[in-house]
Design an enzyme around this catalytic site. Structure first.
Site, PDB file in Angstrom:
ATOM      1  CE  LYS A   4      -7.212   1.959   2.309  1.00 45.94           C
ATOM      2  NZ  LYS A   4      -7.478   0.798   3.179  1.00 45.94           N
TER       3      LYS A   4
ATOM      4  CG  ASP B 169      -5.679   1.302  -1.066  1.00 43.94           C
ATOM      5  OD1 ASP B 169      -4.706   2.071  -1.005  1.00 43.94           O
ATOM      6  OD2 ASP B 169      -5.828   0.340  -0.286  1.00 43.94           O
ATOM      7  NE  ARG B 170      -3.632   3.643   2.985  1.00 47.42           N
ATOM      8  CZ  ARG B 170      -3.552   3.593   4.314  1.00 47.42           C
ATOM      9  NH1 ARG B 170      -3.451   4.713   5.002  1.00 47.42           N
ATOM     10  NH2 ARG B 170      -3.564   2.438   4.950  1.00 47.42           N
TER      11      ARG B 170
ATOM     12  CB  SER C 241      -0.967  -0.028   1.188  1.00 51.52           C
ATOM     13  OG  SER C 241      -1.926   0.987   1.079  1.00 51.52           O
ATOM     14  CG  HIS C 242       0.366   3.632   3.433  1.00 48.25           C
ATOM     15  ND1 HIS C 242      -0.431   2.526   3.572  1.00 48.25           N
ATOM     16  CD2 HIS C 242       0.769   3.960   4.673  1.00 48.25           C
ATOM     17  CE1 HIS C 242      -0.507   2.209   4.857  1.00 48.25           C
ATOM     18  NE2 HIS C 242       0.210   3.057   5.545  1.00 48.25           N
TER      19      HIS C 242
ATOM     20  CG  ASP D  15      -2.121   4.303  -1.469  1.00 47.90           C
ATOM     21  OD1 ASP D  15      -2.883   4.267  -2.454  1.00 47.90           O
ATOM     22  OD2 ASP D  15      -2.137   3.456  -0.561  1.00 47.90           O
TER      23      ASP D  15
ATOM     24  CG  ASP E 250      -2.654  -0.137  -2.770  1.00 50.49           C
ATOM     25  OD1 ASP E 250      -2.503   0.971  -2.230  1.00 50.49           O
ATOM     26  OD2 ASP E 250      -3.357  -1.041  -2.276  1.00 50.49           O
TER      27      ASP E 250
END
Length: 584
Positions: A400, A304-305, A124-125, A300, A302
């Site tokens: 998300k 999703d954020r 992710s982030h 981010d 991937d």
């Protein structure tokens, strides 16, 4: 047709392969140990019912971080050996987490096949590179993260695993070229389908939003735009949607070429790490060259954020989800018949609660972790949801979705400006929309302090201390009054526990809460998204209903509560930290 054989390999367990809120995350060097990735993948196959493996269709893709390409080949070979019928891979192994969810839910193969799940390769982030982080998680047939019942099985399997299955002689598949490669094994035919990573997702977005109205916004001489993918996978979707579909200038995209190490940066869309975007939007310490754009956003690693910015103006994620919910029905065609309900994670500010009450919507407060929203959505109870950690989404998928959130804001801006896009009139801005929202619903001043890579033992001691402190609220209030006399009393304190209204499951120890008489809150929580040590998150919230007081500087408004939080928790004594790693 290339033939392959499935072989059994002996192995032994590794400690610490317990999936967190979003899968297993460790340093790349940990994943590169012989059998480490294989153990986790086989443990996942063993945790699934046979129909989700034998003869099934699985998606394997991710955010493109370092080690992804190697991992994809390993998972393809293990899928073949475990009896999977076909694997779908996004071109170059790149696919955003929300796009994977969309593909599971929406894509139909040429032979009529549908996916039953996915291995998503992402941390992710978190930073990427040879000495940074890698991650893997499994998503189910609804497109959402595996529930705790499955992740608990996966973990149990990792503690006792003694073998895994792999088609070691299966040649590596060229994942840079779109097309289907067919192999023949002991279970019959096995296909690897490399497909366009963006097509299904773009089709879904066009079914949700009015792209023509957003095109008109982009065509206005007064509207300017900037998007920063932080060298994550969001860049391929930004080019396809914002430039090719909506007509944004290619120069409005920054850091939109995916890189294995995210360009050496930290792919977390916040004011600390999205430095280039923050500067360009006029919010950095150094002023940007020229006039900032009207609208800016980041995603981010991937995608999703998301982070949403106006000209010299930051929109908190807690406000963002509340504003999207308040404007969705009139601005976004997908919601034109109304919202089923809304939900937020417990640490997220109560801004969404106020909107739900005002609009008479079902409202849910859930633990951190998107799977809890997914249960509500599958049951038809929730349309829009969000969390303070820059995650916003809806029931179009079960993750998300950063690009979706940007399109939601662009839709609201397009609706608010539908009569003044010819250049003669001043645009309604992001800041205008937020300030009008505060006037209507009140403002939740809000901040989060992250203490990263804290000694795990010290972090647990701090949390235990805070729980013990809750046994006597008079003592708590005595301590608080001694720190700041201008802070109201605590009227309730607990360790958040959630009973899922859909499946009845109970999630305990989800964060320590101190709730104040005036609606303010302090929340302390251990995060499960780091790869080493422990991360303590401290959430501080002050509610202000008086419209004449909603324009204060956030730091000034929150200063008394910040002081109380740090001294009440003995943060420095327990952690040795005099300041947080990140403030958002």
């Amino acid at each position: 047709m290339v033939m392959f054989k499935a072989s059994r390999k002996e192995t032994s367990p590794f400690d610490g392969q317990k999936p967190g809120t979003s899968g297993l995350r460790k340093k790349v060097t940990v994943f590169q140990q012989p059998n480490y990735l294989e153990n986790f993948v086989q443990s996942t196959f063993n945790a699934l019912s046979a129909d989700k493996v034998i003869g099934a269709t699985l998606v394997v893709s991710g955010d493109g971080r370092y080690f992804s390409k190697d991992a994809i080949q390993v998972i393809i070979k293990m899928a073949a050996a475990n009896g999977v019928r076909r694997v779908w891979v996004g071109q170059n192994g790149l696919m955003s987490t929300p796009a994977v969810s969309a593909v599971i839910r929406e894509r139909v193969g040429a032979d009529g096949s549908k996916s039953t799940g996915a291995f998503i390769l992402t941390a992710s982030h978190n930073p990427g590179g040879p000495h940074e982080d890698f991650g893997i998680k499994y998503n189910m047939e609804n497109g959402g993260p595996a529930p705790e019942a499955i992740t608990d099985k996966i973990y149990a399997n990792t503690t006792s695993i003694n073998e895994y299955f792999i088609a070691a002689d299966l040649p590596d598949v060229d994942i840079s070229v779109v097309g289907i490669t067919t192999f023949e094994g002991h279970e019959g035919q096995f296909d690897v389908d490399v497909f366009d990573s963006t097509g299904d997702y773009v089709t879904l977005m066009k079914s949700i939003f009015d792209f023509m109205s957003i095109q008109k916004l982009f065509g206005s001489p007064n509207f300017t735009f900037c998007f920063d993918a932080l060298h994550g996978v969001g860049g391929i979707y930004a080019k396809r949607i914002f430039v090719e579909e909506l007509g944004a200038h290619e120069g409005s995209l920054i850091n939109c070429t995916p890189k294995e190490d995210f360009g050496g940066g930290h792919p977390d869309p916040n004011l600390t790490y999205a430095k280039e975007l923050v500067s360009r939007m006029g919010l950095g310490k150094e002023s940007s060259q020229g006039e900032p754009p009207e609208f800016g956003a980041a995603a981010d690693g991937d995608a999703d954020r998301n982070m949403v910015l106006g000209k010299r103006f930051f929109v908190t994620p807690s406000d963002s989800v509340a504003i999207i919910a308040a404007n969705a029905v009139q601005s976004i065609p997908y919601f034109s018949l109304g919202l089923k309900g809304v939900a937020r994670s417990m640490p997220t500010s109560a801004a969404l609660d106020v909107v739900a009450k005002h609009l008479n919507l079902k409202f849910f407060e859930v633990p951190t972790g998107w799977k809890f929203f997914g249960n509500l959505m599958d049951a038809g109870l929730c349309s829009i949801c969000g969390e303070e950690s820059f995650g916003t989404g809806s029931d179009h998928i079960r993750e998300k979705d950063g690009i979706w959130a940007v399109l939601a804001w662009l839709s609201i801006l397009a609706f608010k400006n539908k009569d003044n896009l010819n250049g003669g009139e001043k645009l309604v801005t992001v800041e205008d929309i937020v300030r009008q929202h505060w006037t209507t619903y009140g403002r939740h001043y809000y901040t989060r302090y992250d203490y990263e890579n804290v000694d795990a033992g010290a972090a647990k001691e701090l949390m235990s201390y805070l729980v013990k402190l809750q046994s006597s609220l008079p003592d708590v209030n005595k301590i608080i009054n001694g720190i700041r006399s201008d802070v109201s009393n605590v009227v309730e304190a607990d360790e958040f526990e959630y009973k899922d209204p859909v499946d009845g499951s109970i999630s305990k120890h989800q964060g320590v809460r101190y709730l104040f008489e005036d609606g303010s809150r302090l929340v302390f929580r251990l995060s499960g998204t780091g790869s080493v040590g422990a991360t303590i998150r401290l959430y501080i919230e002050q509610y202000e209903k008086d419209p004449s007081k909603t324009g204060r500087d956030s730091q000034d408004a929150l200063a008394p509560l910040v002081e109380v939080a740090l001294k009440l928790s003995k943060m420095q004594e327990f952690t040795g930290r005099s300041a947080p790693t990140v403030i958002t």
